[in-house]
Design an enzyme around this catalytic site. Sequence first.
Site, PDB file in Angstrom:
ATOM      1  N   SER A   1      19.383  43.417  32.304  1.00 16.76           N
ATOM      2  CA  SER A   1      19.935  44.759  32.255  1.00 16.76           C
ATOM      3  C   SER A   1      19.249  45.619  31.198  1.00 16.76           C
ATOM      4  O   SER A   1      18.033  45.690  31.180  1.00 16.76           O
ATOM      5  CB  SER A   1      21.438  44.660  32.026  1.00 16.76           C
ATOM      6  OG  SER A   1      22.056  45.770  32.599  1.00 16.76           O
TER       7      SER A   1
ATOM      8  N   LYS B   1      15.217  45.972  30.347  1.00 23.55           N
ATOM      9  CA  LYS B   1      14.386  47.169  30.165  1.00 23.55           C
ATOM     10  C   LYS B   1      13.507  46.937  28.931  1.00 23.55           C
ATOM     11  O   LYS B   1      12.310  47.243  28.922  1.00 23.55           O
ATOM     12  CB  LYS B   1      15.254  48.419  29.960  1.00 23.55           C
ATOM     13  CG  LYS B   1      16.348  48.655  31.045  1.00 23.55           C
ATOM     14  CD  LYS B   1      17.152  49.913  30.765  1.00 23.55           C
ATOM     15  CE  LYS B   1      18.559  50.005  31.348  1.00 23.55           C
ATOM     16  NZ  LYS B   1      18.750  49.978  32.768  1.00 23.55           N
TER      17      LYS B   1
ATOM     18  N   HIS C   1      26.056  42.481  39.208  1.00 22.34           N
ATOM     19  CA  HIS C   1      25.260  42.594  37.988  1.00 22.34           C
ATOM     20  C   HIS C   1      25.593  41.436  37.043  1.00 22.34           C
ATOM     21  O   HIS C   1      26.658  41.406  36.431  1.00 22.34           O
ATOM     22  CB  HIS C   1      25.639  43.938  37.356  1.00 22.34           C
ATOM     23  CG  HIS C   1      24.697  44.404  36.305  1.00 22.34           C
ATOM     24  ND1 HIS C   1      23.353  44.594  36.532  1.00 22.34           N
ATOM     25  CD2 HIS C   1      24.910  44.723  35.006  1.00 22.34           C
ATOM     26  CE1 HIS C   1      22.787  45.022  35.420  1.00 22.34           C
ATOM     27  NE2 HIS C   1      23.707  45.106  34.479  1.00 22.34           N
TER      28      HIS C   1
HETATM   29  C1  GCU Z   1      24.941  50.264  32.255  1.00 22.52           C
HETATM   30  C2  GCU Z   1      23.705  51.102  32.466  1.00 22.52           C
HETATM   31  C3  GCU Z   1      22.527  50.274  33.000  1.00 22.52           C
HETATM   32  C4  GCU Z   1      22.361  49.035  32.171  1.00 22.52           C
HETATM   33  C5  GCU Z   1      23.671  48.296  32.058  1.00 22.52           C
HETATM   34  C6  GCU Z   1      23.636  47.065  31.162  1.00 22.52           C
HETATM   35  O1  GCU Z   1      25.451  49.876  33.495  1.00 22.52           O
HETATM   36  O2  GCU Z   1      24.009  52.154  33.321  1.00 22.52           O
HETATM   37  O3  GCU Z   1      21.347  51.028  32.970  1.00 22.52           O
HETATM   38  O4  GCU Z   1      21.342  48.241  32.698  1.00 22.52           O
HETATM   39  O5  GCU Z   1      24.640  49.147  31.505  1.00 22.52           O
HETATM   40  O6  GCU Z   1      22.855  47.012  30.219  1.00 22.52           O
HETATM   41  O7  GCU Z   1      24.455  46.176  31.410  1.00 22.52           O
END
Ligand code: GCU
Length: 419
Positions: free
Chosen positions: A258, A262, A399
């Site tokens: 997540s 990034k 997720h």
């Molecule tokens: C939020 C965000 C995402 C990110 C996520 C996470 O959902 O919108 O961009 O990847 O958090 O880090 O769990």
Amino acid sequence: MRLIMRNLLFALTPLCAFVPKIVYGQEGNRALPDPFTFNSGKKVKSVKEWEERRKEILETMTREMYGTSPGRPKNMRFEVFDLDKKALGGKATRKQVTVYIAENGREARFDLLVYVPNQAKHPVPAIIGLNFIGNQAIHADPGIKLTTAWVENSRMFPCAANGKATDACRGVNASQWAVDSILARGYALVTLYREEVASDRKEYAFQTGVHPLYPALQQREDNFSTVAAWAWALSRGLDYLETDRDIDAKRVAVFGFSRLGKAALWAGATDRRFAAVLSNESGAGGGKQFRRGIGEDINRLCTVFPHWYARSLNKYKGKDTELPFDQHFVLSLIAPRPVYLATAEDDKNADPQGEFATARAADGIYRFLGTSGFPDVPFPALNRPVSGQIGFHIRPGGHDVKMFDWIQFLNFSDLHLQK
Ligand code: GCU
């Protein structure tokens, strides 16, 4: 040596009958920016020229999106404060190391938790990744130091009291860290906590961890962002691993899930010492192609998480489909090193098809650099990994990081790091 020879060969060969499958800049008003074309309009014709173009892409992504990071700190030291050769029932050696960094009269520190498999032949390859809730959250091992940094108390991780980790925070995130499998497959695992590096609470952004060491880097549009700070800390972790004789620092994969996925991608893009990148559902600002205009967009990233990227990204709010760059540029910076994008069916915000599109769009650079690139296949069925020098899968569910994801990461790492 073989790699050097191969690169040399390519540097000397002009573009050998190479035709990228993607036609950049030819998809109507969704024209995909071309990694093969210099800002001047000139085309890249050799690997030597690619090195020059790569610098331009790195400059663009730094200036427009991730912000400027400091280089390797001059004043950095590592203190191994814990060593247990019989951790996890004798399976692993546990080390805990504090990284101290001093700059501009201030000092920052964060801890690395390192597990080295005892059975494997040393030095071993390693996987390093940031964690969400503190090092103690990835395993119930009572020897792991409880983080003293702020810890969120969420529905998913109801363990902290007044922002501090308690014993209830031990192992709370263990389901996402396949520690036993990683060690059994012969990899060391190294992790560090995001909040020790840089606060993820927007009201404290840039005020904790490593950011206060570099105040001048906040006085600019391409400021040292939080995702960049996390990526930079992963590189500092690798600096430590280069000093650890149990680890082969030339075979270190960087992993992240997540927002931390990034950061893993940016770490791989900016630090060529990482031998591979394993990105799990990194989505927007990670593996997802903005240009499709599906899922989380730049406006949401810059509004809900204004600290994640540089202030300069704000000018692209609402302009996702007309960016002068896109995330295949990040993969191009990682090329030719292996990169894996894992996605999940119900993780719509992260747009799995958009991550697939990024892999597709980066294939040309990977093949240009003499690798197998990304197999030319349609979007795969669930649980059917696609594996070349770029790997991809979509699994059922939401997720999360599941055992299925780890098995694919380990299979992919075996292909590239265990040979
Ligand atoms: C939020 C965000 C995402 C990110 C996520 C996470 O959902 O919108 O961009 O990847 O958090 O880090 O769990």
